[in-house]
Write a protein that holds these residues in place. Structure first.
Motif, mmCIF file in Angstrom:
data_model
loop_
_atom_site.group_PDB
_atom_site.id
_atom_site.type_symbol
_atom_site.label_atom_id
_atom_site.label_comp_id
_atom_site.label_asym_id
_atom_site.label_seq_id
_atom_site.Cartn_x
_atom_site.Cartn_y
_atom_site.Cartn_z
ATOM 1 N N UNK A 149 1.645 0.388 13.079
ATOM 2 C CA UNK A 149 2.807 -0.499 13.123
ATOM 3 C C UNK A 149 3.480 -0.604 11.762
ATOM 4 N N UNK A 150 2.689 -0.676 10.703
ATOM 5 C CA UNK A 150 3.255 -0.748 9.361
ATOM 6 C C UNK A 150 4.023 0.526 9.025
ATOM 7 N N UNK A 151 3.464 1.664 9.376
ATOM 8 C CA UNK A 151 4.177 2.935 9.152
ATOM 9 C C UNK A 151 5.495 2.958 9.916
ATOM 10 N N UNK A 152 5.464 2.503 11.168
ATOM 11 C CA UNK A 152 6.679 2.491 11.984
ATOM 12 C C UNK A 152 7.713 1.539 11.384
ATOM 13 N N UNK A 153 7.265 0.358 10.949
ATOM 14 C CA UNK A 153 8.180 -0.616 10.357
ATOM 15 C C UNK A 153 8.817 -0.060 9.092
ATOM 16 N N UNK A 154 8.011 0.564 8.246
ATOM 17 C CA UNK A 154 8.551 1.152 7.012
ATOM 18 C C UNK A 154 9.552 2.252 7.320
ATOM 19 N N UNK A 155 9.256 3.079 8.310
ATOM 20 C CA UNK A 155 10.185 4.144 8.700
ATOM 21 C C UNK A 155 11.497 3.575 9.225
ATOM 22 N N UNK B 211 0.844 -1.191 0.000
ATOM 23 C CA UNK B 211 0.000 0.000 0.000
ATOM 24 C C UNK B 211 0.877 1.238 0.000
ATOM 25 N N UNK B 212 0.430 2.253 -0.694
ATOM 26 C CA UNK B 212 1.148 3.523 -0.692
ATOM 27 C C UNK B 212 0.819 4.267 0.598
ATOM 28 N N UNK B 213 1.580 5.297 0.881
ATOM 29 C CA UNK B 213 1.305 6.115 2.060
ATOM 30 C C UNK B 213 -0.072 6.735 2.012
ATOM 31 N N UNK B 214 -0.501 7.137 0.808
ATOM 32 C CA UNK B 214 -1.826 7.720 0.632
ATOM 33 C C UNK B 214 -2.923 6.697 0.956
ATOM 34 N N UNK B 215 -2.720 5.471 0.505
ATOM 35 C CA UNK B 215 -3.701 4.418 0.781
ATOM 36 C C UNK B 215 -3.749 4.098 2.273
ATOM 37 N N UNK B 216 -2.590 4.124 2.941
ATOM 38 C CA UNK B 216 -2.579 3.896 4.393
ATOM 39 C C UNK B 216 -3.323 5.013 5.119
ATOM 40 N N UNK C 188 9.495 -4.555 2.616
ATOM 41 C CA UNK C 188 8.114 -4.124 2.509
ATOM 42 C C UNK C 188 7.902 -3.057 1.441
ATOM 43 N N UNK C 189 8.954 -2.383 1.015
ATOM 44 C CA UNK C 189 8.803 -1.318 0.049
ATOM 45 C C UNK C 189 8.856 -1.818 -1.381
ATOM 46 N N UNK C 190 9.462 -2.989 -1.617
ATOM 47 C CA UNK C 190 9.588 -3.481 -2.980
ATOM 48 C C UNK C 190 9.025 -4.887 -3.134
ATOM 49 N N UNK C 191 8.203 -5.326 -2.211
ATOM 50 C CA UNK C 191 7.639 -6.669 -2.281
ATOM 51 C C UNK C 191 6.775 -6.790 -3.523
#
Length: 109
Positions: free
Chosen positions: A47-53, A7-12, A105-108
């Motif tokens: 949690x997903x945002x934190x993991x990506x960061x 998911x993109x940041x916008x979708x999140x 997670x960014x290029x899956x």
């Protein structure tokens, strides 16, 4: 949206907004299962945002430095000093922690 693309940041952001509204509406209707589900979605998004960061910060950090080397009797003029020790050999060095547990997670695909 397909399930095999991240998911993109916008979708999140949109998912978080929907979950907040869903929780509020469910609490007004006294529908605890729906309210709990909406809360769980909010926690998952955070949690997903934190993991990506954390992943982006980790990937941006150099894993080693090349330093000058001088020792009598040796041809080499440089050495590698590791900053991190969770790097595994491969076609290119990869992070063993991320590649073995979650993938990227960014290029899956």
């Amino acid at each position: 949206m397909t399930a095999n693309k991240p998911m993109t940041g916008e979708q999140l952001d949109e998912l978080m907004t929907v979950a907040v509204h869903m929780q509020r509406d469910a609490e007004i209707d006294c529908n605890r299962p729906s309210a709990n589900f909406a809360y769980a979605v909010q926690v998952a998004v955070l949690e997903l945002r934190k993991f990506r960061g954390d992943f982006v910060a980790l990937a941006a950090e150099p894993v080693a430095d090349v330093v000058a080397w001088s020792k009598p009797g040796e041809e080499r003029k440089c050495d590698i000093r590791w900053r991190r020790h969770d790097v595994a050999p491969g076609p290119l060095y990869s992070f063993s922690l991320l590649s073995s547990h979650c993938g990227d997670p960014l290029t899956r695909d």
